[in-house]
Structures are given as C-alpha cells and as structure tokens.
Design a protein around this motif. Structure first.
Motif, PDB file in Angstrom:
ATOM      1  N   ARG A 134      -2.298  -5.755  12.717  1.00  0.00           N
ATOM      2  CA  ARG A 134      -3.134  -6.162  11.582  1.00  0.00           C
ATOM      3  C   ARG A 134      -3.822  -4.965  10.957  1.00  0.00           C
ATOM      4  NH1 ARG A 134      -6.414 -11.557  13.420  1.00  0.00           N
ATOM      5  NH2 ARG A 134      -4.637 -12.898  13.851  1.00  0.00           N
TER       6      ARG A 134
ATOM      7  N   ASP B 136      -1.482  -3.163   8.832  1.00  0.00           N
ATOM      8  CA  ASP B 136      -1.289  -3.901   7.577  1.00  0.00           C
ATOM      9  C   ASP B 136      -2.457  -3.671   6.634  1.00  0.00           C
ATOM     10  OD1 ASP B 136       1.088  -4.887   8.552  1.00  0.00           O
ATOM     11  OD2 ASP B 136       0.269  -6.867   9.067  1.00  0.00           O
ATOM     12  N   PHE B 137      -3.682  -3.753   7.167  1.00  0.00           N
ATOM     13  CA  PHE B 137      -4.865  -3.538   6.326  1.00  0.00           C
ATOM     14  C   PHE B 137      -4.902  -2.110   5.792  1.00  0.00           C
ATOM     15  CE2 PHE B 137      -6.956  -7.219   8.619  1.00  0.00           C
ATOM     16  CZ  PHE B 137      -6.952  -8.047   7.513  1.00  0.00           C
ATOM     17  N   GLU B 138      -4.552  -1.147   6.633  1.00  0.00           N
ATOM     18  CA  GLU B 138      -4.541   0.245   6.175  1.00  0.00           C
ATOM     19  C   GLU B 138      -3.538   0.421   5.046  1.00  0.00           C
ATOM     20  OE1 GLU B 138      -3.813   2.394   9.806  1.00  0.00           O
ATOM     21  OE2 GLU B 138      -5.929   2.374  10.377  1.00  0.00           O
ATOM     22  N   HIS B 139      -2.378  -0.227   5.172  1.00  0.00           N
ATOM     23  CA  HIS B 139      -1.365  -0.148   4.114  1.00  0.00           C
ATOM     24  C   HIS B 139      -1.896  -0.803   2.823  1.00  0.00           C
ATOM     25  CE1 HIS B 139       2.550   0.090   2.254  1.00  0.00           C
ATOM     26  NE2 HIS B 139       2.506  -1.205   1.980  1.00  0.00           N
ATOM     27  N   LYS B 140      -2.543  -1.957   2.970  1.00  0.00           N
ATOM     28  CA  LYS B 140      -3.109  -2.628   1.799  1.00  0.00           C
ATOM     29  C   LYS B 140      -4.190  -1.760   1.151  1.00  0.00           C
ATOM     30  CE  LYS B 140      -2.204  -7.360   3.276  1.00  0.00           C
ATOM     31  NZ  LYS B 140      -2.769  -8.619   3.753  1.00  0.00           N
ATOM     32  N   ILE B 141      -5.011  -1.104   1.989  1.00  0.00           N
ATOM     33  CA  ILE B 141      -6.056  -0.221   1.446  1.00  0.00           C
ATOM     34  C   ILE B 141      -5.423   0.918   0.662  1.00  0.00           C
ATOM     35  CG2 ILE B 141      -7.811   1.485   2.131  1.00  0.00           C
ATOM     36  CD1 ILE B 141      -8.599  -0.473   4.384  1.00  0.00           C
ATOM     37  N   GLN B 142      -4.368   1.527   1.224  1.00  0.00           N
ATOM     38  CA  GLN B 142      -3.682   2.613   0.516  1.00  0.00           C
ATOM     39  C   GLN B 142      -3.119   2.126  -0.815  1.00  0.00           C
ATOM     40  OE1 GLN B 142      -0.739   4.029   3.280  1.00  0.00           O
ATOM     41  NE2 GLN B 142      -2.031   5.739   3.974  1.00  0.00           N
ATOM     42  N   THR B 143      -2.522   0.938  -0.784  1.00  0.00           N
ATOM     43  CA  THR B 143      -1.958   0.378  -2.009  1.00  0.00           C
ATOM     44  C   THR B 143      -3.057   0.151  -3.039  1.00  0.00           C
ATOM     45  OG1 THR B 143      -0.218  -0.718  -0.734  1.00  0.00           O
ATOM     46  CG2 THR B 143      -0.620  -1.554  -2.951  1.00  0.00           C
ATOM     47  N   LEU B 144      -4.178  -0.432  -2.602  1.00  0.00           N
ATOM     48  CA  LEU B 144      -5.292  -0.667  -3.523  1.00  0.00           C
ATOM     49  C   LEU B 144      -5.880   0.637  -4.041  1.00  0.00           C
ATOM     50  CD1 LEU B 144      -7.086  -3.638  -1.738  1.00  0.00           C
ATOM     51  CD2 LEU B 144      -5.806  -3.729  -3.882  1.00  0.00           C
TER      52      LEU B 144
ATOM     53  N   GLU C 261      -3.533   1.856  -6.619  1.00  0.00           N
ATOM     54  CA  GLU C 261      -3.698   1.067  -7.844  1.00  0.00           C
ATOM     55  C   GLU C 261      -4.992   1.461  -8.550  1.00  0.00           C
ATOM     56  OE1 GLU C 261      -3.511  -3.085  -6.870  1.00  0.00           O
ATOM     57  OE2 GLU C 261      -1.430  -2.979  -6.207  1.00  0.00           O
TER      58      GLU C 261
END
Length: 109
Positions: free
Chosen positions: A74, A77-85, A88
C-alpha cells in the motif's frame, strides 16, 4: 552354648533393625520417586503449555508478516500516487506560468 544363643539373638536383633532401616529407606525412596514423577509431569505440562504458546505466537508472527507486506505494498502504491500527483501538479504549475506569461504578452501588445 549360652554365648551362641546370645550372639544369635543379637544377630537377629541387628538383622531386624537392618530390615526396618531398609524398609524406611525404601519407603522414603518410593516417596521421593513419586515426588519426582509429579515434578516431571508438572514440567511436561508446562512444556506443552509453552509449546502451544510458541505455536500461537508463531502463527501471530506469520499474520503480522502478511500484514506488513500488505502495508508495504500500500505504501508503494501511495508513493506512486504521490509522485503522479506531484508530476501533475508540476505540469499544472507550468501551465499556469505559461498562461500568466501569455497574459502578460497580450497585455504588452
């Protein structure tokens, strides 16, 4: 002959005392053995209890390992989402800067 009879009587008395002493020692030995057997049984029960506790703790440890693996997944996953955000967000900031730059160009013209 009287001496032989007296001597034989003393021998019999000594033999009787020895038998009594042996009987007492045997009785004490049996009591000690029973006590040792009780101690062994108590220790066996304690060992069985500790073994069951160890098994339970090992099972809990395995569950915790799975939970940790899940949490690590998890976190990834959160680290990847943070990088994506963040990417962006960086892209949006660039667009805002470009838009502001374009506005300034328009105002200058």
């Amino acid at each position: 002959m009287q001496y032989d009879l007296t001597h034989a009587t003393h021998l019999n008395q000594n033999e009787d005392r020895n038998k009594q002493n042996l009987h007492v020692e045997l009785s004490q030995t049996k009591d000690n053995l029973r006590e040792l057997k009780r101690e062994v049984l108590d220790k066996d029960e304690l060992l069985e209890f500790k073994d069951s506790q160890n098994t339970e703790l090992k099972d809990q440890l395995e569950l915790l390992k799975f939970e940790i693996e899940d949490l690590n997944g998890r976190q990834t996953d959160f680290e990847h989402k943070i990088q994506t955000l963040q990417q962006e967000n960086s892209g949006l900031k660039k667009k805002v800067t470009e838009t502001e730059s374009d506005k300034m160009k328009i105002e200058i013209q």
